[in-house]
Design a protein around this motif. Sequence first.
Motif, PDB file in Angstrom:
ATOM      1  N   ASP A 317       0.832  -1.185   0.000  1.00 26.16           N
ATOM      2  CA  ASP A 317       0.000   0.000   0.000  1.00 26.16           C
ATOM      3  C   ASP A 317       0.873   1.243   0.000  1.00 26.16           C
ATOM      4  O   ASP A 317       1.455   1.578   1.017  1.00 26.16           O
ATOM      5  CB  ASP A 317      -0.842  -0.074   1.283  1.00 26.16           C
ATOM      6  N   ILE A 318       0.980   1.924  -1.132  1.00 22.87           N
ATOM      7  CA  ILE A 318       1.767   3.155  -1.171  1.00 22.87           C
ATOM      8  C   ILE A 318       0.796   4.323  -1.058  1.00 22.87           C
ATOM      9  O   ILE A 318      -0.155   4.421  -1.840  1.00 22.87           O
ATOM     10  CB  ILE A 318       2.577   3.259  -2.480  1.00 22.87           C
ATOM     11  N   THR A 488      -4.891  -1.860  15.666  1.00 24.17           N
ATOM     12  CA  THR A 488      -5.454  -1.567  14.356  1.00 24.17           C
ATOM     13  C   THR A 488      -4.664  -2.278  13.269  1.00 24.17           C
ATOM     14  O   THR A 488      -3.446  -2.213  13.249  1.00 24.17           O
ATOM     15  CB  THR A 488      -5.496  -0.031  14.121  1.00 24.17           C
ATOM     16  N   LYS A 489      -5.386  -2.952  12.391  1.00 28.87           N
ATOM     17  CA  LYS A 489      -4.684  -3.667  11.324  1.00 28.87           C
ATOM     18  C   LYS A 489      -4.368  -2.744  10.157  1.00 28.87           C
ATOM     19  O   LYS A 489      -3.290  -2.781   9.592  1.00 28.87           O
ATOM     20  CB  LYS A 489      -5.523  -4.854  10.860  1.00 28.87           C
ATOM     21  N   THR A 490      -5.342  -1.884   9.810  1.00 31.97           N
ATOM     22  CA  THR A 490      -5.147  -1.021   8.644  1.00 31.97           C
ATOM     23  C   THR A 490      -4.593   0.348   9.030  1.00 31.97           C
ATOM     24  O   THR A 490      -4.137   1.097   8.176  1.00 31.97           O
ATOM     25  CB  THR A 490      -6.497  -0.761   7.962  1.00 31.97           C
ATOM     26  N   VAL A 515       2.398  -0.789   7.670  1.00 34.83           N
ATOM     27  CA  VAL A 515       1.421   0.121   8.291  1.00 34.83           C
ATOM     28  C   VAL A 515       2.118   0.930   9.390  1.00 34.83           C
ATOM     29  O   VAL A 515       1.897   2.136   9.526  1.00 34.83           O
ATOM     30  CB  VAL A 515       0.199  -0.654   8.854  1.00 34.83           C
ATOM     31  N   ARG A 516       3.005   0.260  10.120  1.00 38.20           N
ATOM     32  CA  ARG A 516       3.717   0.980  11.182  1.00 38.20           C
ATOM     33  C   ARG A 516       4.482   2.177  10.609  1.00 38.20           C
ATOM     34  O   ARG A 516       4.434   3.290  11.140  1.00 38.20           O
ATOM     35  CB  ARG A 516       4.689   0.025  11.890  1.00 38.20           C
ATOM     36  N   ARG A 517       5.173   1.960   9.490  1.00 41.65           N
ATOM     37  CA  ARG A 517       5.926   3.070   8.883  1.00 41.65           C
ATOM     38  C   ARG A 517       4.977   4.176   8.424  1.00 41.65           C
ATOM     39  O   ARG A 517       5.244   5.354   8.604  1.00 41.65           O
ATOM     40  CB  ARG A 517       6.736   2.571   7.682  1.00 41.65           C
ATOM     41  N   GLY A 524       0.891  12.603  16.743  1.00 38.76           N
ATOM     42  CA  GLY A 524       0.619  11.981  18.045  1.00 38.76           C
ATOM     43  C   GLY A 524       0.673  10.474  18.091  1.00 38.76           C
ATOM     44  O   GLY A 524       0.508   9.894  19.162  1.00 38.76           O
ATOM     45  N   LEU A 525       0.873   9.808  16.951  1.00 38.08           N
ATOM     46  CA  LEU A 525       0.887   8.349  16.956  1.00 38.08           C
ATOM     47  C   LEU A 525       2.292   7.829  17.269  1.00 38.08           C
ATOM     48  O   LEU A 525       3.265   8.259  16.667  1.00 38.08           O
ATOM     49  CB  LEU A 525       0.450   7.782  15.603  1.00 38.08           C
ATOM     50  N   ILE A 526       2.354   6.882  18.197  1.00 41.71           N
ATOM     51  CA  ILE A 526       3.617   6.174  18.428  1.00 41.71           C
ATOM     52  C   ILE A 526       3.378   4.761  17.900  1.00 41.71           C
ATOM     53  O   ILE A 526       2.703   3.964  18.541  1.00 41.71           O
ATOM     54  CB  ILE A 526       3.970   6.137  19.925  1.00 41.71           C
ATOM     55  N   PRO A 527       3.870   4.468  16.700  1.00 42.28           N
ATOM     56  CA  PRO A 527       3.520   3.177  16.107  1.00 42.28           C
ATOM     57  C   PRO A 527       4.408   2.030  16.589  1.00 42.28           C
ATOM     58  O   PRO A 527       5.629   2.148  16.629  1.00 42.28           O
ATOM     59  CB  PRO A 527       3.708   3.418  14.609  1.00 42.28           C
ATOM     60  N   PHE A 528       3.762   0.956  16.990  1.00 41.47           N
ATOM     61  CA  PHE A 528       4.457  -0.268  17.408  1.00 41.47           C
ATOM     62  C   PHE A 528       4.040  -1.390  16.464  1.00 41.47           C
ATOM     63  O   PHE A 528       2.896  -1.418  16.016  1.00 41.47           O
ATOM     64  CB  PHE A 528       3.996  -0.715  18.806  1.00 41.47           C
ATOM     65  N   ARG A 529       4.940  -2.311  16.201  1.00 39.89           N
ATOM     66  CA  ARG A 529       4.498  -3.518  15.504  1.00 39.89           C
ATOM     67  C   ARG A 529       4.354  -4.625  16.533  1.00 39.89           C
ATOM     68  O   ARG A 529       5.229  -4.834  17.369  1.00 39.89           O
ATOM     69  CB  ARG A 529       5.487  -3.942  14.425  1.00 39.89           C
TER      70      ARG A 529
END
Length: 575
Positions: A317-318, A488-490, A515-517, A524-529
């Motif tokens: 998904d680009i 969240t998956k998406t 999705v994390r990237r 405000g999002l701190i993305p974790f995998r």
Amino acid sequence: MAQSLRCFVPPALAGATERRRCLFSQLRGAGVASPCFTLRPRRQTGRISATLSHTQDLDSTALVPSAAVDGVFSSGSIDVDSVTEAEMKENGFRSTRRTKLVCTIGPATCGEEQLEALAVGGMNVARVNMCHGTHEWHREVIRRVRQLNEEKGYAVAVMMDTEGSEIHMGDLPTSSARAEDGEVWTFSVRHFNQPLPDRTISVNYDGFAEDVKVGDELLVDGGMVRFEVIEKIGPDVRCHCTDPGLLLPRANLTFWRDGSLVRERNAMLPTISSKDWLDIDFGIAEGVDFIAVSFVKSAEVINHLKSYIAARSRGSDIAVIAKIESIDSLKNLEEIIRASDGAMVARGDLGAQIPLEQVPSAQQRIVKVCRQLNKPVIVASQLLESMIEYPTPTRAEVADVSEAVRQRADALMLSGESAMGQYPEKALTVLRSVSLRIERWWREEKRYEAMELPGIASSFSDSISEEICNSAAKMANNLGVDALFVYTKTGHMASLLSRSRPDCPIFAFTTTTAVRRRLNLQWGLIPFRLSFSEDMESNLNRTFSLLKARGMIQPGDLVIAVSDMLQSIQVITVP
Ligand SMILES: Nc1ncnc2c1ncn2[C@@H]1O[C@H](COP(=O)(O)OP(=O)(O)OP(=O)(O)O)[C@@H](O)[C@H]1O
Ligand SMILES: CC(=O)C(=O)O
Ligand SMILES: [K+]
Ligand SMILES: [Mg+2]
């Protein structure tokens, strides 16, 4: 589909702070020991009813270390980068930076060490500009960023920015040249072999010499340097420098006649040129996370590119970012943003197409429309321009950065400062510290005006997600919780939470690194995998124990958790 709002505060931990005691006593007052709210949507009426029950389906005995609960998962691993981790341990997660930072990579920052220094300094997205460099050069930069992510746990996303088919200068014999007041320079469409004759600039567009007229004003890079056309000799256009300044390779050129931009010819050029399509194929093949499209004029080109990507990239998904940098893009702003996955306020070229004094209000409008339509927005160009040459910014630049942070743009971008400036890391430090300071000031002063957020859902299920996120963000502010958790998956629910710009940070747990990237561009999002299941209890327990083991959260922290699998809200004190 269960839509539940669960509210659980373990009695032993509920007194952690006065505020939490207060919440607990309110719940107790309602006669609830471990209350559980259940929301059931009534499809016929489209309304949601809330019922209060005493179900003890989440009692404190359920909060045991994860290994006992979630044997289904591969052993406990959670991906977060070391900078975020260190920041959280040091300052607590309330004070993590909310505004994301994009750095343009160029000769000053393309090395492995320099890229790592930027990642350590807080770079969330690395941008490569296809106006410059070869595919080999860009491939190497992208490879280095990916390697950094894999080896050091960062989630730095890559954004490819198309050249677009506007008129621009060619390469210069040196990295820059200076035009002085009164000097005569020749702009030519001839094809030169390097080095070019003295005071000569090549122009990429063959019709240039035909289109300009004697007396026209020629603006380089949106007016950083200005010339007046004094003579046309075949393919050569001789110009007199009226505003001196630095000429940078491939800088954009615009020409003005009787105070207006001459744009008939630009309007005829395709937004995505044949060279851009080759670059886009390159970007798809290299798996970039974002493609930023220069000089977007309408939603049509965005839709076209999105279907092209969907057909070519097979599931990866680009995201497509529309660069707002022309009069047409402002005219068709809403439809363009609706069609895109995000936007960039590209103030460099925008300032060459509309009077400079209109750029700030255009910026405010673009930021607002993006927020309303739930699309991330980047404020770009000249934020710290003087830092290309000097180690400290001007006061005016700091004020400009502050204003973009105050507007709560998702991201700020460095251009020349990081691509070819002398102080890329210092410039990034300035963005980071100004963001942190203004964000904190804003929260402390509670200055934010609540922005009206129109409904944007296109299905009933999306409406539920939207209501849940809006409510969760509001609850988080009212209860003063320490963090919002979203599974969240998406990434959709994470972006809906971000859109509300809550006071606390948002921990976004997602299953894929892509999705994390991508979430790394959003406010405000701190993305974790993290791999997770449909069982929220198990997810929470597992997350708590993983984060506690790494010292990133502590018992007593209050968290609101939402999930796009169960569409639920839970209020939980970390055991
Ligand atoms: N890959 C690169 N190689 C050499 N120089 C670069 C590279 N990328 C950027 N630069 C230099 O940094 C300057 C600023 O870069 P940037 O890409 O932000 O340009 P811009 O004019 O703001 O963007 P755009 O071309 O999209 O309008 C460029 O003018 C160029 O001198
Ligand atoms: C970033 C960019 O393209 C501009 O400011 O023009
Ligand atoms: K570009
Ligand atoms: Mg531009």
